[in-house]
Design a protein around this motif. Sequence first.
Motif, PDB file in Angstrom:
ATOM      1  N   ALA A  15      56.352  61.099  77.110  1.00 29.49           N
ATOM      2  CA  ALA A  15      57.071  62.244  77.687  1.00 29.49           C
ATOM      3  C   ALA A  15      57.449  61.956  79.133  1.00 29.49           C
ATOM      4  O   ALA A  15      58.579  62.228  79.560  1.00 29.49           O
ATOM      5  N   ARG A  16      56.532  61.382  79.901  1.00 24.59           N
ATOM      6  CA  ARG A  16      56.818  61.036  81.291  1.00 24.59           C
ATOM      7  C   ARG A  16      57.951  60.011  81.365  1.00 24.59           C
ATOM      8  O   ARG A  16      58.866  60.118  82.188  1.00 24.59           O
ATOM      9  N   HIS A  17      57.924  59.036  80.484  1.00 21.09           N
ATOM     10  CA  HIS A  17      58.984  58.018  80.443  1.00 21.09           C
ATOM     11  C   HIS A  17      60.348  58.667  80.179  1.00 21.09           C
ATOM     12  O   HIS A  17      61.339  58.339  80.839  1.00 21.09           O
ATOM     13  N   ASP A  18      60.393  59.598  79.214  1.00 18.90           N
ATOM     14  CA  ASP A  18      61.645  60.307  78.922  1.00 18.90           C
ATOM     15  C   ASP A  18      62.132  61.096  80.134  1.00 18.90           C
ATOM     16  O   ASP A  18      63.317  61.081  80.465  1.00 18.90           O
ATOM     17  N   TRP A  19      61.207  61.814  80.778  1.00 16.30           N
ATOM     18  CA  TRP A  19      61.588  62.598  81.953  1.00 16.30           C
ATOM     19  C   TRP A  19      62.084  61.700  83.086  1.00 16.30           C
ATOM     20  O   TRP A  19      63.068  62.022  83.759  1.00 16.30           O
ATOM     21  N   MET A  20      61.428  60.564  83.284  1.00 17.41           N
ATOM     22  CA  MET A  20      61.862  59.633  84.338  1.00 17.41           C
ATOM     23  C   MET A  20      63.271  59.105  84.033  1.00 17.41           C
ATOM     24  O   MET A  20      64.109  59.004  84.936  1.00 17.41           O
ATOM     25  N   LEU A  25      68.937  59.178  85.459  1.00 19.17           N
ATOM     26  CA  LEU A  25      70.325  59.363  85.062  1.00 19.17           C
ATOM     27  C   LEU A  25      71.020  60.351  85.998  1.00 19.17           C
ATOM     28  O   LEU A  25      72.121  60.084  86.505  1.00 19.17           O
ATOM     29  N   ILE A  26      70.371  61.469  86.259  1.00 20.26           N
ATOM     30  CA  ILE A  26      70.953  62.465  87.168  1.00 20.26           C
ATOM     31  C   ILE A  26      71.109  61.887  88.570  1.00 20.26           C
ATOM     32  O   ILE A  26      72.155  62.049  89.214  1.00 20.26           O
ATOM     33  N   LYS A  27      70.079  61.199  89.046  1.00 14.65           N
ATOM     34  CA  LYS A  27      70.159  60.575  90.373  1.00 14.65           C
ATOM     35  C   LYS A  27      71.310  59.577  90.443  1.00 14.65           C
ATOM     36  O   LYS A  27      72.006  59.495  91.458  1.00 14.65           O
ATOM     37  N   GLY A  28      71.503  58.818  89.392  1.00 12.79           N
ATOM     38  CA  GLY A  28      72.603  57.848  89.357  1.00 12.79           C
ATOM     39  C   GLY A  28      73.957  58.534  89.462  1.00 12.79           C
ATOM     40  O   GLY A  28      74.830  58.087  90.220  1.00 12.79           O
ATOM     41  N   PHE A  29      74.135  59.608  88.703  1.00 15.06           N
ATOM     42  CA  PHE A  29      75.393  60.354  88.792  1.00 15.06           C
ATOM     43  C   PHE A  29      75.600  60.923  90.191  1.00 15.06           C
ATOM     44  O   PHE A  29      76.704  60.892  90.731  1.00 15.06           O
ATOM     45  N   GLU A  37      79.110  65.190  85.963  1.00  9.14           N
ATOM     46  CA  GLU A  37      78.293  64.457  84.998  1.00  9.14           C
ATOM     47  C   GLU A  37      76.814  64.735  85.213  1.00  9.14           C
ATOM     48  O   GLU A  37      76.043  64.862  84.261  1.00  9.14           O
ATOM     49  N   ALA A  38      76.388  64.833  86.471  1.00 12.81           N
ATOM     50  CA  ALA A  38      74.990  65.151  86.778  1.00 12.81           C
ATOM     51  C   ALA A  38      74.635  66.534  86.229  1.00 12.81           C
ATOM     52  O   ALA A  38      73.558  66.726  85.648  1.00 12.81           O
ATOM     53  N   ILE A  45      69.305  68.153  79.353  1.00 15.64           N
ATOM     54  CA  ILE A  45      67.851  68.113  79.469  1.00 15.64           C
ATOM     55  C   ILE A  45      67.264  69.503  79.221  1.00 15.64           C
ATOM     56  O   ILE A  45      66.255  69.656  78.522  1.00 15.64           O
ATOM     57  N   ILE A  46      67.891  70.519  79.778  1.00 16.28           N
ATOM     58  CA  ILE A  46      67.422  71.898  79.598  1.00 16.28           C
ATOM     59  C   ILE A  46      67.499  72.306  78.130  1.00 16.28           C
ATOM     60  O   ILE A  46      66.553  72.865  77.577  1.00 16.28           O
ATOM     61  N   VAL A  47      68.627  72.019  77.481  1.00 17.59           N
ATOM     62  CA  VAL A  47      68.792  72.358  76.060  1.00 17.59           C
ATOM     63  C   VAL A  47      67.725  71.650  75.224  1.00 17.59           C
ATOM     64  O   VAL A  47      67.102  72.250  74.336  1.00 17.59           O
ATOM     65  N   LYS A  48      67.494  70.375  75.506  1.00 15.57           N
ATOM     66  CA  LYS A  48      66.483  69.607  74.768  1.00 15.57           C
ATOM     67  C   LYS A  48      65.099  70.237  74.942  1.00 15.57           C
ATOM     68  O   LYS A  48      64.361  70.404  73.965  1.00 15.57           O
ATOM     69  N   ALA A  49      64.743  70.597  76.168  1.00 12.42           N
ATOM     70  CA  ALA A  49      63.437  71.207  76.428  1.00 12.42           C
ATOM     71  C   ALA A  49      63.303  72.555  75.716  1.00 12.42           C
ATOM     72  O   ALA A  49      62.241  72.864  75.152  1.00 12.42           O
ATOM     73  N   VAL A  50      64.353  73.355  75.719  1.00 14.98           N
ATOM     74  CA  VAL A  50      64.328  74.649  75.034  1.00 14.98           C
ATOM     75  C   VAL A  50      64.156  74.447  73.528  1.00 14.98           C
ATOM     76  O   VAL A  50      63.367  75.150  72.879  1.00 14.98           O
TER      77      VAL A  50
END
Length: 178
Positions: A15-20, A25-29, A37-38, A45-50
């Motif tokens: 889970a930590r790896h996925d979050w990182m 990805l967001i930081k890159g954008f 894109e960010a 990410i929000i939709v996936k978590a929900v």
Amino acid sequence: MREKKWTAIEALRHARHDWMNDIQLIKGFLALNKIDEAARAADHIIVKAVQESKLCNLGMPGMAEMFITFNWEKHKFLLEFEIDDEMVIEKVDDEMVTGFFQSLFSLLERHISDYSGQNLYTGFAEKDGRLMVRIEWDGELFDRSLLMERINQLLQPDEVCGKVMKSDDQDILMEVNF
């Protein structure tokens, strides 16, 4: 298909790896000044978590664990899921549903030569007080007639009421009620 039992540490590590990955990805954008894109990545990410939260709230911990951890391991296809907002399901047998999906995933794995963008989409909803799952396969398969025969056998038990609604060269669409 073997069922891996995740320790708490292994699950947290994945889970930590996925979050990182998501944060990077967001930081890159943002570093590239691609604000739209960010924002889209953050929304994803929000939709996936929900969706993961809704899955965990269905009262089927075995199935929830299998679905959430599926893409953490090497498979020949990606698994995606969506849970309907308005679900009020009485009692569903977690072991039966988990067993059904283990069998289905195993069948699909045996009928795919290599990973090349195959996806299995599952949509969970309520129908007449029962759990209804709409399953859509998109990808290449070999020995399709044998696979379809085995899928139809899988849909035969008394507890499972399902049918294949569409099957063509690349797509399979089925509905299963538990």
